[in-house]
Design a protein around this motif. Structure first.
Motif, short mmCIF file in Angstrom:
data_model
loop_
_atom_site.label_atom_id
_atom_site.label_comp_id
_atom_site.label_asym_id
_atom_site.label_seq_id
_atom_site.Cartn_x
_atom_site.Cartn_y
_atom_site.Cartn_z
N GLY A 1 0.60 -1.06 0.05
CA GLY A 1 0.19 0.23 0.06
C GLY A 1 0.56 1.09 -0.37
O GLY A 1 0.27 2.46 0.34
N SER A 2 1.73 1.24 -0.54
CA SER A 2 3.00 2.66 -0.29
C SER A 2 2.06 3.29 -1.58
O SER A 2 1.73 3.27 -2.86
CB SER A 2 4.35 2.33 -1.14
OG SER A 2 4.87 1.91 0.15
N ALA A 3 1.96 4.68 -1.31
CA ALA A 3 1.17 5.45 -2.56
C ALA A 3 2.21 5.23 -3.58
O ALA A 3 2.22 6.08 -4.90
CB ALA A 3 1.59 6.74 -1.80
N ASP A 4 3.18 5.77 -2.94
CA ASP A 4 4.47 5.71 -4.53
C ASP A 4 5.32 4.00 -4.83
O ASP A 4 4.62 2.82 -4.90
CB ASP A 4 5.57 6.77 -4.63
CG ASP A 4 6.11 7.39 -5.86
OD1 ASP A 4 5.88 6.49 -7.29
OD2 ASP A 4 6.92 8.11 -5.81
N LYS A 5 6.92 4.36 -4.48
CA LYS A 5 7.46 3.20 -4.85
C LYS A 5 7.62 1.94 -3.48
O LYS A 5 7.91 2.66 -1.88
CB LYS A 5 9.04 3.55 -5.08
CG LYS A 5 8.57 3.99 -6.38
CD LYS A 5 10.19 4.31 -6.79
CE LYS A 5 10.48 5.77 -6.28
NZ LYS A 5 9.06 7.46 -6.24
N GLY A 6 7.54 0.74 -2.95
CA GLY A 6 7.72 -0.34 -2.79
C GLY A 6 9.01 0.15 -1.66
O GLY A 6 9.43 0.05 -0.82
N ILE A 7 10.27 0.09 -2.72
CA ILE A 7 11.14 0.44 -2.48
C ILE A 7 11.98 1.24 -3.57
O ILE A 7 11.98 1.15 -4.68
CB ILE A 7 12.37 -0.95 -2.66
CG1 ILE A 7 11.80 -1.85 -2.01
CG2 ILE A 7 14.10 -0.70 -2.61
CD1 ILE A 7 12.92 -3.28 -1.50
N SER A 8 12.91 2.09 -2.93
CA SER A 8 13.51 3.42 -4.57
C SER A 8 14.48 3.09 -4.19
O SER A 8 15.27 3.69 -2.64
CB SER A 8 12.61 4.81 -3.83
OG SER A 8 13.23 5.67 -4.52
N ILE A 9 15.74 3.16 -4.51
CA ILE A 9 17.38 2.73 -5.50
C ILE A 9 17.78 3.94 -5.85
O ILE A 9 17.13 4.29 -7.13
CB ILE A 9 17.36 1.50 -5.55
CG1 ILE A 9 17.05 0.41 -4.75
CG2 ILE A 9 19.16 1.20 -5.48
CD1 ILE A 9 16.88 -1.15 -5.03
N GLY A 10 18.72 4.94 -5.41
CA GLY A 10 19.28 5.90 -6.25
C GLY A 10 20.81 6.24 -5.91
O GLY A 10 21.66 5.73 -4.57
#
Length: 178
Positions: A145-154
């Motif tokens: 249920g994350s509004a954007d990413k489950g995991i964001s890698i940058g």
């Protein structure tokens, strides 16, 4: 070091005295906080803070501290702050923890390392797990249920993501500038 050790039946609870008004942050900073322990602790309604010209963007924040151990911690319903948990130039271990209904990012790591295992990320207002130049081990976690990413890698890092379940997020995993 600083310890907060509750018990399963009697956790330590940080919560709002006045509904809708955040209480700020629990921040560990510097060598004096190395090897701190948080067990059976609940953080409800924190909002980040600026203390002595240092901005702490999480309800729970680490700055330049190593070896912090979190076990059975819950961070929920942060208000105003960008992150529920934020680690900056720090290392930690987090096991059996829950992030629930967070305002924006549930966990945000900047130049941090550690291990996050057997944790639950439920209904993050933005990313459940945001990595910027960080190299953690993310193992056996559950995200929904994350509004954007489950995991964001940058920004060119190599985290280990293993045995992790992600569902009902705008995007499961996104890598950028790697």
């Amino acid at each position: 070091h600083r310890d907060a050790r509750g018990e399963s039946r009697t956790p330590i609870v940080f919560e709002q005295a006045d509904s809708g008004k955040p209480w700020g942050t629990v921040a560990l900073q510097g060598q004096g906080a190395n090897n701190s322990i948080e067990r059976y602790t609940r953080f409800y309604g924190g909002g980040g803070a600026v203390i002595h010209e240092v901005e702490y963007t999480g309800s729970v924040s680490l700055h330049y501290v190593d070896g912090v151990d979190y076990d059975h911690v819950e961070i929920a319903r942060n208000v105003r702050s960008d992150d529920a948990f934020h680690a900056y130039h720090s290392s930690f271990v987090m096991r059996n923890c829950t992030f629930l209904n967070t305002n924006s990012d549930a966990m945000d790591l900047d130049y941090a390392t550690g291990e996050i295992s057997h944790c639950r990320f439920i209904h993050a207002g933005n990313d459940a797990f945001d990595l910027m130049t960080s190299n953690p081990r993310h193992m056996a976690n559950y995200t929904t249920g994350s509004a954007d990413k489950g995991i964001s890698i940058g920004v060119a890092r190599n985290p280990l993501v293993f045995n992790t379940y992600i569902q009902r997020c705008e995007r499961g995993i996104e890598m950028r500038d790697c």
